[in-house]
Design an enzyme around this catalytic site. Structure first.
Site, mmCIF file in Angstrom:
data_model
loop_
_atom_site.group_PDB
_atom_site.id
_atom_site.type_symbol
_atom_site.label_atom_id
_atom_site.label_comp_id
_atom_site.label_asym_id
_atom_site.label_seq_id
_atom_site.Cartn_x
_atom_site.Cartn_y
_atom_site.Cartn_z
ATOM 1 N N LYS A 192 -24.011 -19.972 4.557
ATOM 2 C CA LYS A 192 -23.436 -19.562 6.028
ATOM 3 C C LYS A 192 -22.609 -20.703 6.537
ATOM 4 O O LYS A 192 -21.768 -21.474 7.224
ATOM 5 C CB LYS A 192 -24.135 -19.527 7.300
ATOM 6 C CG LYS A 192 -23.822 -18.982 8.380
ATOM 7 C CD LYS A 192 -25.184 -18.547 8.816
ATOM 8 C CE LYS A 192 -24.977 -17.272 10.597
ATOM 9 N NZ LYS A 192 -23.886 -17.193 10.456
ATOM 10 N N GLU B 74 -24.424 -23.940 11.284
ATOM 11 C CA GLU B 74 -24.554 -23.040 11.496
ATOM 12 C C GLU B 74 -25.393 -22.372 10.234
ATOM 13 O O GLU B 74 -26.534 -21.688 10.281
ATOM 14 C CB GLU B 74 -22.910 -21.849 11.201
ATOM 15 C CG GLU B 74 -22.686 -22.178 11.805
ATOM 16 C CD GLU B 74 -22.844 -21.186 12.843
ATOM 17 O OE1 GLU B 74 -23.038 -20.213 11.973
ATOM 18 O OE2 GLU B 74 -21.979 -21.555 14.522
ATOM 19 N N GLU C 165 -29.522 -12.335 20.605
ATOM 20 C CA GLU C 165 -29.327 -13.799 19.953
ATOM 21 C C GLU C 165 -28.651 -14.877 20.561
ATOM 22 O O GLU C 165 -28.648 -14.980 21.217
ATOM 23 C CB GLU C 165 -27.661 -14.014 18.601
ATOM 24 C CG GLU C 165 -27.598 -13.221 17.610
ATOM 25 C CD GLU C 165 -26.752 -13.454 16.279
ATOM 26 O OE1 GLU C 165 -26.309 -14.922 16.904
ATOM 27 O OE2 GLU C 165 -26.049 -12.633 15.523
ATOM 28 N N GLU D 266 -29.621 -21.209 6.740
ATOM 29 C CA GLU D 266 -29.107 -20.234 5.285
ATOM 30 C C GLU D 266 -28.132 -20.966 5.128
ATOM 31 O O GLU D 266 -26.829 -21.897 5.755
ATOM 32 C CB GLU D 266 -27.986 -19.168 5.855
ATOM 33 C CG GLU D 266 -29.329 -18.232 6.351
ATOM 34 C CD GLU D 266 -28.902 -16.626 6.904
ATOM 35 O OE1 GLU D 266 -28.021 -16.053 6.988
ATOM 36 O OE2 GLU D 266 -29.170 -16.576 8.968
#
Length: 257
Positions: free
Chosen positions: A228, A234, A174, A225
């Site tokens: 999240k 985030e 990541e 998202e």
């Protein structure tokens, strides 16, 4: 997520490539994301050849062919003591399927210069964090660093050398930069700059400590998202909105939908 984590992972095909391969993480923490079939088509449309899944999504797995990485963020953490047993179990399964195994595979690490920058903006220049600095910013003995990413990866290499793992390679599972959620340090322009430069850097360079070692990596993440948990940032690491439109350009389309 954290600046640098070790992840339990299995990697077969992508570990032996001569050139770096950069994929994208596919997360599912959203109630408005496109179905897996459309997601796989989007990866193919943009020529993204590797996908990292966080959950065993049967629909996505059925559509995929090629390398898949498994496991995520177990060191540090309460489950760290279970790694050895888990790796043995995975090795047994892979061997029974004639898929290869863990021996000789790299460790997978998450590397986030973003957190290094926002945690100490007075001492970490933005240009150094997003691969935009001209020349050496940090000198560590004979090694000069023009970007924080290389410094973080080399810090991991050094730690592994001290532990007797001087030949262990890495895959960056990541890395990314949010495009919203923390004022003017999280904009589509800065996020796009980081991810485009991350892609170019892995395709062109090793690190000062290991200049000839190619590093495969994954950008986090494919979509914004909305479910999240955590800080607003985030929810804004995605390259694409849930409607499949780019938040900012990184990959160029290679085919029509």
């Amino acid at each position: 997520m954290a600046p640098l984590w070790i992840a339990l992972a299995v990697c077969s095909i992508i570990c032996s490539r001569a050139a770096a391969d950069v994929g994208v993480c596919y997360g599912l923490h959203g109630d408005n994301l496109p179905p897996p079939k459309e997601v796989v088509a989007l990866y193919k449309h943009y020529g993204i050849q590797s996908m990292r899944l966080f959950d065993p999504n049967p629909s996505a797995l059925k559509l995929l062919k090629g390398p898949i990485a498994v496991g995520n963020e177990v060191i540090p953490g309460g489950d760290g003591s279970t790694i050895a047993g888990a790796m043995k179990s995975i090795q047994t399964i892979l061997s029974s399927k004639n898929v290869g195994g863990i021996k000789g595979s790299p460790l997978m690490i998450n590397v986030y210069p973003y957190y290094g920058y926002v945690g100490d903006p007075a001492n970490v220049p933005l240009d150094y964090a997003v691969f935009r600095a001209n020349g050496t910013v940090v000198q560590d003995g004979p090694l000069g660093y023009s970007n924080l990413f290389d410094a973080m990866v080399d810090a991991f290499y050094s730690a592994m050398e001290k532990a007797g793992g001087s030949t262990v390679g890495v895959v960056v599972t990541e890395s990314g930069w949010p495009s919203a959620g923390k004022g003017n340090v999280t904009t589509p322009e800065i996020a796009g700059t980081y991810n485009r430069n991350f892609l170019a850097h892995l395709n062109a360079n090793g690190t000062p400590k290991r200049p000839d070692a190619k590093i495969d990596g994954y950008i986090f993440a494919m979509f914004n998202e909305n479910l999240k948990p955590g800080a607003a940032t985030e929810q804004n690491f995605g390259l694409f909105y849930p409607n499949k439109q780019p938040v900012y350009p990184v990959f160029n389309p290679i085919s029509k939908f």
